[in-house]
Design an enzyme around this catalytic site. Structure first.
Site, PDB file in Angstrom:
ATOM      1  N   ASP A 298       0.851  -1.182   0.000  1.00  0.00           N
ATOM      2  CA  ASP A 298       0.000   0.000   0.000  1.00  0.00           C
ATOM      3  C   ASP A 298       0.887   1.232   0.000  1.00  0.00           C
ATOM      4  O   ASP A 298       1.820   1.344   0.810  1.00  0.00           O
ATOM      5  CB  ASP A 298      -0.910   0.018   1.228  1.00  0.00           C
ATOM      6  CG  ASP A 298      -2.045  -0.981   1.117  1.00  0.00           C
ATOM      7  OD1 ASP A 298      -2.109  -1.718   0.115  1.00  0.00           O
ATOM      8  OD2 ASP A 298      -2.865  -1.041   2.058  1.00  0.00           O
TER       9      ASP A 298
ATOM     10  N   HIS B 119      -6.108   2.627  -4.355  1.00  0.00           N
ATOM     11  CA  HIS B 119      -6.282   2.638  -2.893  1.00  0.00           C
ATOM     12  C   HIS B 119      -7.142   3.819  -2.453  1.00  0.00           C
ATOM     13  O   HIS B 119      -7.063   4.244  -1.312  1.00  0.00           O
ATOM     14  CB  HIS B 119      -4.913   2.675  -2.211  1.00  0.00           C
ATOM     15  CG  HIS B 119      -4.903   2.239  -0.777  1.00  0.00           C
ATOM     16  ND1 HIS B 119      -5.714   1.235  -0.282  1.00  0.00           N
ATOM     17  CD2 HIS B 119      -4.168   2.679   0.274  1.00  0.00           C
ATOM     18  CE1 HIS B 119      -5.477   1.078   1.007  1.00  0.00           C
ATOM     19  NE2 HIS B 119      -4.552   1.936   1.376  1.00  0.00           N
TER      20      HIS B 119
ATOM     21  N   HIS C 184      -8.134   8.125   0.980  1.00  0.00           N
ATOM     22  CA  HIS C 184      -7.894   7.183   2.081  1.00  0.00           C
ATOM     23  C   HIS C 184      -8.898   7.384   3.223  1.00  0.00           C
ATOM     24  O   HIS C 184      -8.534   7.487   4.400  1.00  0.00           O
ATOM     25  CB  HIS C 184      -6.459   7.318   2.612  1.00  0.00           C
ATOM     26  CG  HIS C 184      -5.930   6.050   3.207  1.00  0.00           C
ATOM     27  ND1 HIS C 184      -6.045   5.754   4.553  1.00  0.00           N
ATOM     28  CD2 HIS C 184      -5.272   5.009   2.659  1.00  0.00           C
ATOM     29  CE1 HIS C 184      -5.488   4.582   4.807  1.00  0.00           C
ATOM     30  NE2 HIS C 184      -5.000   4.106   3.665  1.00  0.00           N
TER      31      HIS C 184
ATOM     32  N   TYR D 171      -7.829   1.104   5.134  1.00  0.00           N
ATOM     33  CA  TYR D 171      -8.041   0.514   6.458  1.00  0.00           C
ATOM     34  C   TYR D 171      -8.724  -0.857   6.401  1.00  0.00           C
ATOM     35  O   TYR D 171      -9.107  -1.404   7.427  1.00  0.00           O
ATOM     36  CB  TYR D 171      -8.871   1.436   7.372  1.00  0.00           C
ATOM     37  CG  TYR D 171      -8.424   2.869   7.380  1.00  0.00           C
ATOM     38  CD1 TYR D 171      -7.243   3.240   8.017  1.00  0.00           C
ATOM     39  CD2 TYR D 171      -9.170   3.859   6.739  1.00  0.00           C
ATOM     40  CE1 TYR D 171      -6.814   4.569   8.029  1.00  0.00           C
ATOM     41  CE2 TYR D 171      -8.752   5.182   6.746  1.00  0.00           C
ATOM     42  CZ  TYR D 171      -7.582   5.528   7.384  1.00  0.00           C
ATOM     43  OH  TYR D 171      -7.167   6.837   7.383  1.00  0.00           O
TER      44      TYR D 171
ATOM     45  N   HIS E   2       3.685  -2.260   3.264  1.00  0.00           N
ATOM     46  CA  HIS E   2       3.566  -0.836   2.943  1.00  0.00           C
ATOM     47  C   HIS E   2       4.924  -0.309   2.511  1.00  0.00           C
ATOM     48  O   HIS E   2       5.918  -0.488   3.232  1.00  0.00           O
ATOM     49  CB  HIS E   2       3.085  -0.045   4.167  1.00  0.00           C
ATOM     50  CG  HIS E   2       1.728  -0.433   4.658  1.00  0.00           C
ATOM     51  ND1 HIS E   2       1.492  -1.583   5.394  1.00  0.00           N
ATOM     52  CD2 HIS E   2       0.513   0.171   4.504  1.00  0.00           C
ATOM     53  CE1 HIS E   2       0.203  -1.671   5.676  1.00  0.00           C
ATOM     54  NE2 HIS E   2      -0.408  -0.628   5.144  1.00  0.00           N
TER      55      HIS E   2
END
Length: 258
Positions: free
Chosen positions: A64, A115, A119, A156, A211
């Site tokens: 991510d 993504h 966010h 998340y 990540h």
């Protein structure tokens, strides 16, 4: 995470058999220009893809990208040294801040994944707002690289029925993960390595979450790769791991071919 349930009401004029068929079988989702027969529904829940049911000893690494780029080039270099391709899920803000990195990721042959634009916790948004979050970054990446992204990871890991349906309607496969490296907790290199390689859920078809901006990820990556390969796993991008049509989900979010 508690999922929101959607009520299903009977409609006049639909026979019992037809109604049962609607509940049991998948809807038809648009993917690019082709209608696919898929089912993300289990009971009254819509599920993203957490893992894949496969006899192949394959797993997918995913990163991510929502903050920072200090270690991105190093990660790309490590992946290149092993001739591996993975998946990067990028926010709109990250794409805007690091457009050259997006181009490098694409040029290296990795999946470009969505993504969201900002966010946000998308279960708290309307269907229209979810669509905007998905399509804003989609359009930005398309303009930058010419790539129409097809994989979406909710920020998340937060989703509800509405978001999964919206993802498919936008031409996206919603993707979660079955193995969390916990690199985002900054527990250190050894913790990342052991969390992945000794994970009880590490098996054929696992999707591993990392990540690119986490403090110790680049330091741990070489050992994670060699450890997976020592266990006999082939590391592939998510686009190669998942089924693109004729599939259904089990209650754990495992994708199963029909």
């Amino acid at each position: 995470m508690e999922e929101k349930e959607e009520k299903i009401y009977p409609y006049r004029g639909i026979g019992i058999l037809a109604l049962c068929a609607l509940l049991v079988f998948a809807g038809i989702y648009r993917f690019g220009e082709t209608a696919l027969q898929t089912s993300s529904t289990v009971g009254n829940r819509e599920l993203p893809i957490y893992s894949v049911d496969t006899q192949k000893k394959q797993v997918a690494l995913s990163f991510d990208a929502a903050w920072g780029n200090e270690d991105t080039q190093r990660i790309l270099d490590i992946l290149a040294s092993h001739n591996l391709h993975v998946t990067f899920f990028m926010t709109g803000g990250w794409v805007e801040s690091y457009p050259e990195d997006v181009k490098k990721i694409q040029a290296a042959g990795h999946d470009l994944g969505n993504h969201s634009e900002n966010h946000k916790n998308m279960s708290q948004l309307s269907a229209k707002e979810c669509e905007e979050e998905i399509m804003k970054v989609h359009d930005r990446v398309k303009e930058l690289t010419g790539v129409s992204m097809q994989l979406f990871r909710p920020p998340y890991g937060d989703y509800d029925n509405k978001l999964i349906k919206t993802s498919y309607s936008c031409g996206y496969f919603p993707i979660q993960w079955s193995v969390d490296s916990l690199d985002w907790k900054d527990y250190g290199v050894d913790s990342i390595i052991s969390t992945v390689l000794q994970n009880k859920d590490l098996t054929n078809g696992s999707i591993i979450l990392m990540h690119n901006g986490a403090k110790y990820t680049a330091d741990a990556l070489e050992s994670v790769i060699t450890g997976l390969e020592t266990q006999g796993y082939e590391i592939v991008p998510i686009s190669q791991l998942i089924y693109k049509e004729n599939f259904h989900m089990d209650g754990t979010g495992k994708q199963i071919r029909d």
